[in-house]
Scaffold this motif. Structure first.
Motif, PDB file in Angstrom:
ATOM      1  N   GLN A 452      45.152  60.952  16.773  1.00 47.72           N
ATOM      2  CA  GLN A 452      46.448  60.221  16.694  1.00 47.72           C
ATOM      3  C   GLN A 452      46.416  58.710  16.739  1.00 47.72           C
ATOM      4  O   GLN A 452      47.169  57.984  16.156  1.00 47.72           O
ATOM      5  N   GLU A 453      45.538  58.229  17.514  1.00 49.45           N
ATOM      6  CA  GLU A 453      45.165  56.716  17.498  1.00 49.45           C
ATOM      7  C   GLU A 453      44.749  56.029  16.454  1.00 49.45           C
ATOM      8  O   GLU A 453      45.166  55.099  15.823  1.00 49.45           O
ATOM      9  N   GLN A 456      47.778  55.695  13.948  1.00 55.37           N
ATOM     10  CA  GLN A 456      48.409  54.742  14.101  1.00 55.37           C
ATOM     11  C   GLN A 456      47.609  53.480  13.530  1.00 55.37           C
ATOM     12  O   GLN A 456      48.319  52.665  12.991  1.00 55.37           O
ATOM     13  N   GLN A 457      46.413  53.087  13.645  1.00 52.98           N
ATOM     14  CA  GLN A 457      45.599  52.144  13.239  1.00 52.98           C
ATOM     15  C   GLN A 457      45.749  51.946  11.836  1.00 52.98           C
ATOM     16  O   GLN A 457      46.230  51.188  11.140  1.00 52.98           O
ATOM     17  N   GLN A 459      48.036  53.592   9.883  1.00 57.95           N
ATOM     18  CA  GLN A 459      49.289  53.359   9.361  1.00 57.95           C
ATOM     19  C   GLN A 459      49.698  51.934   9.187  1.00 57.95           C
ATOM     20  O   GLN A 459      50.257  51.363   8.247  1.00 57.95           O
ATOM     21  N   ASP A 609      58.673  50.211  15.293  1.00 59.83           N
ATOM     22  CA  ASP A 609      57.446  51.221  15.336  1.00 59.83           C
ATOM     23  C   ASP A 609      57.097  51.511  13.974  1.00 59.83           C
ATOM     24  O   ASP A 609      57.939  51.470  12.840  1.00 59.83           O
ATOM     25  N   VAL A 610      55.687  51.742  13.882  1.00 63.67           N
ATOM     26  CA  VAL A 610      55.171  51.953  12.420  1.00 63.67           C
ATOM     27  C   VAL A 610      55.708  53.120  11.795  1.00 63.67           C
ATOM     28  O   VAL A 610      56.061  53.172  10.487  1.00 63.67           O
ATOM     29  N   ASN A 611      56.023  54.238  12.323  1.00 67.94           N
ATOM     30  CA  ASN A 611      56.714  55.377  11.801  1.00 67.94           C
ATOM     31  C   ASN A 611      58.213  54.900  11.246  1.00 67.94           C
ATOM     32  O   ASN A 611      58.618  55.294   9.990  1.00 67.94           O
ATOM     33  N   THR A 667      53.762  63.234  17.876  1.00 70.16           N
ATOM     34  CA  THR A 667      53.479  61.724  18.428  1.00 70.16           C
ATOM     35  C   THR A 667      54.595  60.545  17.837  1.00 70.16           C
ATOM     36  O   THR A 667      54.993  59.749  18.567  1.00 70.16           O
ATOM     37  N   THR A 668      55.341  61.115  16.836  1.00 71.84           N
ATOM     38  CA  THR A 668      56.494  60.236  16.248  1.00 71.84           C
ATOM     39  C   THR A 668      57.575  60.211  17.318  1.00 71.84           C
ATOM     40  O   THR A 668      58.119  59.250  17.661  1.00 71.84           O
ATOM     41  N   ASN A 671      56.782  58.324  20.429  1.00 67.90           N
ATOM     42  CA  ASN A 671      57.002  56.939  20.219  1.00 67.90           C
ATOM     43  C   ASN A 671      58.254  56.417  20.029  1.00 67.90           C
ATOM     44  O   ASN A 671      58.832  55.672  20.786  1.00 67.90           O
ATOM     45  N   LYS A 725      51.775  56.786  27.384  1.00 69.47           N
ATOM     46  CA  LYS A 725      52.641  55.902  26.424  1.00 69.47           C
ATOM     47  C   LYS A 725      53.681  55.687  27.166  1.00 69.47           C
ATOM     48  O   LYS A 725      54.173  54.343  26.907  1.00 69.47           O
TER      49      LYS A 725
END
Length: 736
Positions: A452-453, A456-457, A459, A609-611, A667-668, A671, A725
């Protein structure tokens, strides 16, 4: 094949890596975990221009793609990395120089390779390391990018615990000087790039926990004496199934399987019927498991070799039935424990090739050959190799001591339960031969929170890469240069005018190339410190550059439009008009890329957020032309995606329920919800128990890092990613 299960967290995670990163991926999983379903899903719903290749003809047809050798024009000789070596000169091997010298790609094939976003290699367990390096050499050369695979994202799909790559002993004596093993993961290209290892873990084929544990032990070379005893309780060397019990024998050789089928068919009374396959165009009959000459009688045991494409799913690949009625024009099949009969119809297997449609901006599939036959074959026996991907309720395994590596696991994992297994011969410990190098490679799989980490990196990197690519002008230049160099092939009068216009446009584009290259250098510098600078300077320069290039694109589009109008008065201008439409489409795609870059830079400044940033990106073009238009799902308005998650949370839905309802990763949703802690719209205690807050805060302080990994590792399994988080956001709010 299991239906698409979007509640499967590993499935969703793999989708995000494919669609929202440029990361190379190895997608694996035990037999029956949905690898084929995943490939089908991204083919139908993916947002990237993709091509699917496989090591063999059967694997390619099953995957709906083409063979690696045909797509890349690879020779069947082993490949040795580098150039000008004595082994290549012997004619027994090939190297990079010989490989590229003998490739004869058309201009359209070169354009296709340059336009691809994603290459999928299916059944990668059979892919040799040297062949992957050959593919890398071709991609770097024709994409004119020195990065691994020419900058193309590659998705590897397969199970390394199944059938291994085939390499001749004499060839391996040479290849071993370059490769640690013949497996794809030891290709030299993969030493130069990262690849994430994602395993689909939910098993759809077997439900019996004891049988699943037994298969796992075989898979990992860890079978115990007690498990051997359990397995050999199924040993019945003289077993003869009663008529209608529908056992299928799995054996190691084609000749043995054919002999069993012919013998059993001959035992049936009545007339036999022959059905000849219809082949059209370019098609290798050896690439399908259906029969070119199908012989059947009433009472014959048959197996379906294709999934039913209808909604009712009356049959699937591997389903066994009995011929209950037959004429020269009709075949009816009855299944055990099912009422009624099924009249089967002929199916079509297509051999395709890919091409890039510049006018539409899509990668399309063109059928170049077809094979039409009833989707059944005699099913008293089949080879283990051909049984890959199939599911059986009852099977007799007849292999003696001739097991090759992976065959025990492949054969046993075809079954839905241990109760349906019969062994004609004992399985010896030496036959369970999972290669230790495969087991060592499987250690590369990251823990769930690490994946998951990593997502995100990657993305975040992908967003910046999309921004950078929006200002690269090489594609525009290549398209206009190709137009200038090939305009003589167009059947049109006034070719001098056409040539003059093409040269003028190329000169104008080359001026823009120089400006784009200069800005690209500035952009590369800005991206290095963009996050530390709050993305403000980056966004200002992107908006300014975007405005400049918008005007340049509009000037070029207007010039093309004017030329289209003028050319309508010219005789025989249909092909020329299509060429101009392609130029215009390329320019409009570039303008859309520029708009996306501006939107993403604005989103970065706002701290999205990146998403949420990906919600700002409209696909520039569909990945594959499907032949019929699908209705697009209504798009969520910008800024609303997090609030939809919050609204569902207020309806007392759990994070998992929200993720399933919205078709997003857990995870989305986490967030989304934790972002509202900063705004005060979600209270920390709604997500984290009071007694957990202080330990998490202390772990964050000790770690001295905002990343999840060190905090999660120090806290252990008693604390969830969501809780960590949430406290990180709570800490952010209190510090501000």
């Amino acid at each position: 094949m299991p239906r698409t299960d979007l509640s499967n967290a590993d499935f969703r995670l793999a989708l995000q890596f494919v669609n929202q990163t440029a990361q190379h991926i190895f997608l694996t999983g035990k037999a029956g975990t949905g690898k084929t379903t995943f490939l089908k899903y991204i083919r139908e719903h993916g947002n990237k221009k993709m091509a699917v290749v496989a090591p063999t003809g059967v694997a390619a047809i099953n995957a709906g793609g083409v063979t690696m050798h045909s797509f890349f024009q690879l020779p069947f000789r082993p490949f040795i990395p580098g150039t000008s070596n004595s082994w290549s000169q012997s004619g027994l091997f090939t190297d990079e120089s010989a490989l590229l010298k003998n490739i004869r790609f058309s201009a359209s094939k070169k354009e296709l390779i340059q336009e691809l976003d994603l290459l999928v290699i299916d059944e990668v367990s059979m892919l040799r390391a040297d062949m992957l390096d050959a593919i890398d050499a071709v991609l770097r050369h024709y994409r004119k990018i020195s990065r691994p695979f020419g900058g193309l994202q590659v998705l590897f799909i397969g199970d390394l615990h199944q059938l291994p790559p085939v390499v001749d002993k004499s060839a391996w004596e040479v290849l071993r000087n370059y490769y640690q093993s013949p497996f794809f993961f030891d290709a030299l290209v993969l030493k130069d790039c990262s690849m994430v290892y994602i395993s689909l873990k939910k098993i759809y084929r077997q439900k019996d926990a004891a049988f699943i544990d037994l298969l796992n032990s075989i898979r990992n070379n860890m079978i115990t004496e007690n498990e051997f005893n359990v397995l050999h309780k199924r040993y019945e060397p003289g077993f003869q199934p009663a008529y209608g019990e529908q056992y299928i024998t799995l054996t190691t050789h084609n000749a043995r399987a054919d002999a069993i089928n012919k013998h059993e068919l001959a035992k049936l009374s009545g007339s036999g019927f022959s059905f000849e396959a219809e082949m059209n165009g370019d098609f290798d009959p050896g690439s399908v498991t259906a029969e070119t000459q199908l012989w059947l009688k009433k009472g014959a045991q048959v197996m379906f070799v294709k999934n039913d494409k209808g909604e009712n799913r009356r049959y699937f690949n591997g389903k066994i039935g009995t011929v209950s009625g037959i004429t020269q024009t009709e075949i009816r099949v009855r299944f055990p424990d099912e009422t009624g009969e099924l009249e089967i119809e002929k199916e079509t297997w297509n051999n395709i090739r890919y091409h890039y449609n510049r006018e539409k901006g899509t990668v399309e599939e063109e059928t170049i050959g077809s094979f039409i036959q009833y989707p059944v074959r005699l099913a008293w026996a089949i080879t283990i190799h051909k049984s890959q991907g199939l599911t059986f309720d009852k099977a007799i395994i007849d292999a003696g001591a001739s097991f090759a590596p992976g065959q025990v696991y492949v054969a046993l994992s075809r079954l839905t339960s241990l109760e349906g297994l019969v062994l004609y011969s004992r399985i010896h410990a030496g036959s369970i031969m999972t290669d230790p190098r495969v087991i060592a490679f499987s250690q590369a799989e990251l823990a769930s929170f690490q994946l998951q980490e990593r997502l995100q990196q990657e993305q975040a990197v992908f967003v910046l890469r999309l921004i950078e690519e929006a200002f690269q002008w090489s594609k525009i230049s290549a398209v206009f240069r190709n137009h200038y160099e090939t305009h003589g092939n167009l059947l049109i009068q006034s070719k001098d005018q056409v040539a003059a216009w093409a040269k003028h446009m190329l000169d104008k584009v080359e001026e823009d190339v120089l400006v784009a290259e200069k800005f690209g250098k500035q952009l590369s510098t800005l991206l290095l410190s963009a996050k530390e600078d709050g993305y403000g300077p980056l966004q200002q320069r992107i908006v300014a550059a975007g405005n400049y290039f918008f005007k340049e694109v509009d000037l070029l589009v207007n010039a093309v439009e004017k030329r289209k109008t003028e050319s309508r008065k010219t005789a025989r201008a249909k092909k020329y008009a299509k060429e101009l439409a392609g130029l215009e489409r390329t320019l409009l795609l570039k303008k859309e890329q520029l708009k996306q870059a501006v939107r993403m830079s604005e989103g970065l400044v706002k701290g999205l957020d990146v998403n949420d940033l990906f919600d700002l990106i409209n696909p520039v073009s569909p990945a594959v032309e499907k032949g019929k238009k699908e209705e697009a799902a209504p798009k969520v308005k910008k800024g609303e995606t997090r609030r939809l998650s919050l609204a569902l949370f207020r309806e007392n839905k759990t994070v998992t329920e929200i993720a399933r309802l919205r078709g997003l990763a857990v995870t989305t949703i986490e967030n989304h919800l934790t972002s509202f802690i900063v705004t005060g719209e979600v209270d920390i205690h709604e997500l984290v128990a009071q007694e957990k807050i202080d330990p998490i805060l202390e772990a964050i302080r000790v770690a001295g890092d905002a990343l999840l990994s060190p905090v999660k590792e120090s806290l252990g399994g008693a604390f969830s990613y969501l809780e960590i988080k949430a406290v990180m956001k709570y800490r952010e709010k209190t510090l501000n």
